[in-house]
Design a protein around this motif. Structure first.
Motif, short mmCIF file in Angstrom:
data_model
loop_
_atom_site.label_atom_id
_atom_site.label_comp_id
_atom_site.label_asym_id
_atom_site.label_seq_id
_atom_site.Cartn_x
_atom_site.Cartn_y
_atom_site.Cartn_z
N UNK A 1 80.72 63.41 1.33
CA UNK A 1 81.10 62.01 1.12
C UNK A 1 81.82 61.88 -0.21
N UNK A 2 82.72 60.89 -0.29
CA UNK A 2 83.41 60.61 -1.54
C UNK A 2 83.52 59.09 -1.69
N UNK A 3 82.78 58.55 -2.63
CA UNK A 3 82.74 57.11 -2.89
C UNK A 3 82.50 56.32 -1.60
N UNK A 4 81.39 56.58 -0.91
CA UNK A 4 81.10 55.83 0.32
C UNK A 4 80.96 54.34 0.03
N UNK A 5 81.24 53.52 1.06
CA UNK A 5 81.24 52.07 0.86
C UNK A 5 80.04 51.37 1.45
N UNK A 6 79.94 51.34 2.78
CA UNK A 6 78.85 50.64 3.48
C UNK A 6 78.33 51.55 4.60
N UNK A 7 77.19 51.16 5.18
CA UNK A 7 76.64 51.92 6.29
C UNK A 7 75.98 50.99 7.29
N UNK A 8 75.73 51.53 8.49
CA UNK A 8 75.03 50.78 9.52
C UNK A 8 74.16 51.77 10.30
N UNK A 9 72.96 51.35 10.69
CA UNK A 9 72.09 52.19 11.51
C UNK A 9 72.49 52.03 12.97
N UNK A 10 72.64 53.16 13.66
CA UNK A 10 73.06 53.16 15.05
C UNK A 10 71.84 53.19 15.97
N UNK A 11 72.01 52.85 17.24
CA UNK A 11 70.86 52.77 18.16
C UNK A 11 70.07 54.07 18.27
N UNK A 12 70.69 55.23 18.08
CA UNK A 12 69.97 56.49 18.22
C UNK A 12 69.28 56.92 16.92
N UNK A 13 69.30 56.08 15.89
CA UNK A 13 68.63 56.39 14.64
C UNK A 13 69.49 57.06 13.60
N UNK A 14 70.71 57.43 13.93
CA UNK A 14 71.62 57.99 12.93
C UNK A 14 72.30 56.86 12.16
N UNK A 15 73.10 57.22 11.18
CA UNK A 15 73.77 56.24 10.33
C UNK A 15 75.27 56.51 10.32
N UNK A 16 76.05 55.45 10.48
CA UNK A 16 77.50 55.55 10.31
C UNK A 16 77.83 54.99 8.94
N UNK A 17 78.56 55.78 8.15
CA UNK A 17 78.91 55.37 6.79
C UNK A 17 80.43 55.42 6.65
N UNK A 18 80.97 54.44 5.94
CA UNK A 18 82.40 54.47 5.63
C UNK A 18 82.60 55.40 4.44
N UNK A 19 83.23 56.53 4.70
CA UNK A 19 83.50 57.54 3.68
C UNK A 19 84.81 57.15 3.00
N UNK A 20 84.72 56.15 2.16
CA UNK A 20 85.90 55.44 1.66
C UNK A 20 86.89 56.36 0.97
#
Length: 635
Positions: A176-195
């Motif tokens: 990751x490099x200066x990530x911005x925001x994240x959201x938890x997905x239905x399967x328990x993983x996380x999606x993060x904006x790798x800004x």
């Protein structure tokens, strides 16, 4: 047509500050820049308008790389911005490819009489000031001026071609490099904006193992499969409700910030599509040059034909039954219904500041984080006012009121817990709602997670010592409340347990330490200077194309001259007994391509020049009774 300049040249002041970045440790001065056209860009890394200008200047820097040198003069607004490590991180984060002068004491800022972020000052190859510009949108005029200066100084033999003094810094490595925001997905993983890598990254529940990336990692704009799609500094990401996802065929909406677009992502394939935004940065009142309501989004407009401006976060609102967008670039909240494609202004006039009230009267200042509670109330991290805002809805889904549990205004910040009315934050970027309906705040420049309890109206500190936390969400999979924090400057996501007993911190309140402008008591003549760039003329087809909007803090400091009216001159009157305060001034001017002596062609491109000033003042009997500002001044 040549740009008109003064016959009395003014020598540029020396560039003084704490240190230089992007020069390979070389200390620059004006002598080292002699022979080059120099653009001094006075900026702060908190300022969205400054970030716009960084991107506006990139094509100019590339086209004239052998004759033009941009020097970023970093003049901090917030206390955190004066930290040299934070500035170095910002230079890396925004991929700045020109020398940067660290000016924490505002010495060079004062020497060039800068009054607003951003300000651009142009020096000719002999070291004389030839232009002084405020705000964004000046690139076309700058290019004309550079062409003129190249021709003039080529003929005089004073232009030196060749490489400039920029030396790139090493880039940090990592997933990751200066990530911005994240959201938890239905399967328990996380999606993060790798800004900083211009992509999305899906992380496993351990927050470190990468399952996949979506986006090629190359800055740009392209739809398509996961390995070919391109983003440009994406920030916010939202998971749509299951019923909506089923109808649309995609699952996530991403705020693709520097592309000024919303993107849709299908989780099963990683495919990316553009949902809204035409890639052109929306200047709120550029519509004024076309004689239409600048706040109106035509009901029949295709969403991909509408200009957006630095969308920073997105949230599905149950109360509005639509996506809410923190439109940082125009200091507003927008709504977007992906089922119909309808975009609309949800709240905020577009004026930058902190003002509560109805949706059509409220002011925001770079809203950057969104969350909602069980009642449907939306909480907003309003970064430039260091405020926590609350947006309530009526039964129809319209905004009924905006208020501010925490925050005083554009120039007030600090680190103070206790009663919310006296509490202070410092450039907050994220919010999340806890199970007890209290609000966790990513207090970014204080490196902390704070908590606001609406039931007691008290503020406390949950944890400190983080490296610019930019996003925060509740991880409700745990037995006790846990927050997942996007720690941008540490390039990671971390879990932070919510302690049973929060800390109480009081490191005081502060105000931006900019030099106050002395003004005389009583009447004050205000003039904003503007001249249309070469090849343009003022667009007077619908009357006077210039406008001033004036207010003050405190509001009672002005007894005459406040409000909005056409023209760039105004007579103000200060109230008796006022000793200091802040003048809030917005100037706008519309110009279109065409000969200054002729008619504007039917399909001419039109341009809106706009700048907001917040000018701290002190009243002095021996001060000037005139205040002159430059929207676009040529010396």
């Amino acid at each position: 047509m040549k740009t008109q300049r003064s016959t009395t040249p003014v020598r540029a002041s020396e560039l003084t500050g704490r240190a230089w970045l992007n020069t390979g440790d070389r200390q620059l001065d004006l002598e080292a820049l002699r022979g080059k056209i120099v653009v001094l860009d006075f900026w702060s890394f908190c300022c969205i308008n400054c970030l716009h200008v960084l991107d506006e200047l990139r094509p100019l820097e590339e086209k004239y790389s052998d004759v033009l040198v941009t020097v970023g003069v970093h003049s901090p607004k917030f206390e955190h911005e004066a930290d040299p490590r934070a500035l170095a991180a910002a230079v890396d984060r925004y991929e700045i490819t020109h020398p940067v002068l660290d000016d924490p004491e505002l010495k060079t800022w004062d020497a060039y009489t800068a009054r607003a972020w951003p300000t651009l000052v142009v020096l000719d190859p002999e070291g004389y000031i030839v232009a002084h510009l405020s705000g964004e949108g000046h690139v076309q005029g700058l290019e004309s001026l550079v062409e003129e200066l190249v021709a003039e100084h080529d003929a005089k033999g004073t232009l030196h071609r060749g490489d400039g003094p920029y030396v790139p810094r090493p880039r940090p490595e990592g997933d990751l490099r200066f990530p911005g925001k994240s959201v938890r997905l239905p399967d328990g993983s996380f999606m993060v904006t790798d800004t900083g890598h211009h992509r999305l990254v899906q992380l496993e529940d351990d927050l470190t193992t990468v399952r996949r990336a979506i986006g090629s990692g190359t800055k740009g704009w392209a739809d398509g499969p996961a390995d070919a799609a391109r983003f440009n500094e994406p920030q916010g990401v939202a998971l749509l409700p299951e019923s909506v996802r089923a109808d649309l065929g995609y699952d996530l909406i991403v705020a693709d910030t520097v592309n000024h677009r919303l993107r849709g992502v299908e989780l099963s394939t990683g495919a990316v599509r553009t949902l809204a935004g035409n890639g052109v940065q929306r200047l709120l009142d550029d519509a004024r040059a076309r004689g239409v309501d600048p706040n109106e989004v035509p009901a029949d407009a295709a969403p991909t034909d509408v200009a957006l401006s630095s969308p920073w976060d997105v949230l599905w609102s149950t109360a509005a039954d639509a996506l809410v967008i923190a439109m940082a670039g125009t200091h507003q909240l927008f709504s977007f219904d992906p089922r119909t494609g309808q975009l609309a202004v949800l709240a905020g006039t577009g004026d930058e500041g902190l003002r509560d009230g109805a949706a059509t009267e409220s002011w925001f200042a770079q809203p950057s984080g969104l969350a909602q509670d069980a009642s449907g109330t939306v909480w907003v991290a309003d970064s430039e006012s260091s405020a926590l805002r609350r947006v309530r809805f009526d039964e129809s889904g319209a905004v009924s009121r905006v208020d501010s549990p925490i925050g005083e205004g554009l120039f007030d910040f600090g680190f103070r817990d206790g009663a919310a009315a006296q509490a202070r934050l410092q450039h907050c970027l994220g919010v999340a709602v806890l199970p007890d309906n209290s609000v966790a705040i990513a207090d970014t420049y204080n490196g902390a997670i704070r908590r606001y309890d609406p039931s007691t109206e008290e503020v406390s500190t949950l944890t400190r010592g983080l490296a610019e936390p930019s996003g925060v969400i509740l991880d409700d999979s745990q037995d006790h409340p846990v927050l997942v924090v996007v720690e941008a400057n540490a390039h990671r996501l971390v879990r932070v347990p919510v302690p049973k007993d929060a800390q109480t911190v009081d490191e005081g309140a502060a105000q931006m330490q900019r030099k106050r402008t002395p003004i005389a008591p009583g009447e004050l003549g205000l003039t904003v200077r503007f001249s249309a760039p070469a090849g343009q003329k003022l667009d007077n087809r619908w009357g006077d194309p210039t406008q001033l909007k004036v207010s003050s803090s405190p509001a009672e400091a002005l007894v005459e001259g406040h409000g909005t009216a056409q023209g760039l001159t105004r007579t103000l009157r200060l109230a008796d007994g006022v000793s200091e305060g802040v003048l809030h001034i917005t100037a706008r001017a519309a110009a279109c391509d065409g000969s200054p002596d002729g008619e504007i062609p039917e399909h001419a491109a039109c341009h809106l020049y706009q700048q907001d000033w917040g000018i701290p003042f002190t009243v002095s009997d021996d001060a000037e009774s005139e205040l002159t500002l430059e929207l676009r001044g040529l010396d």
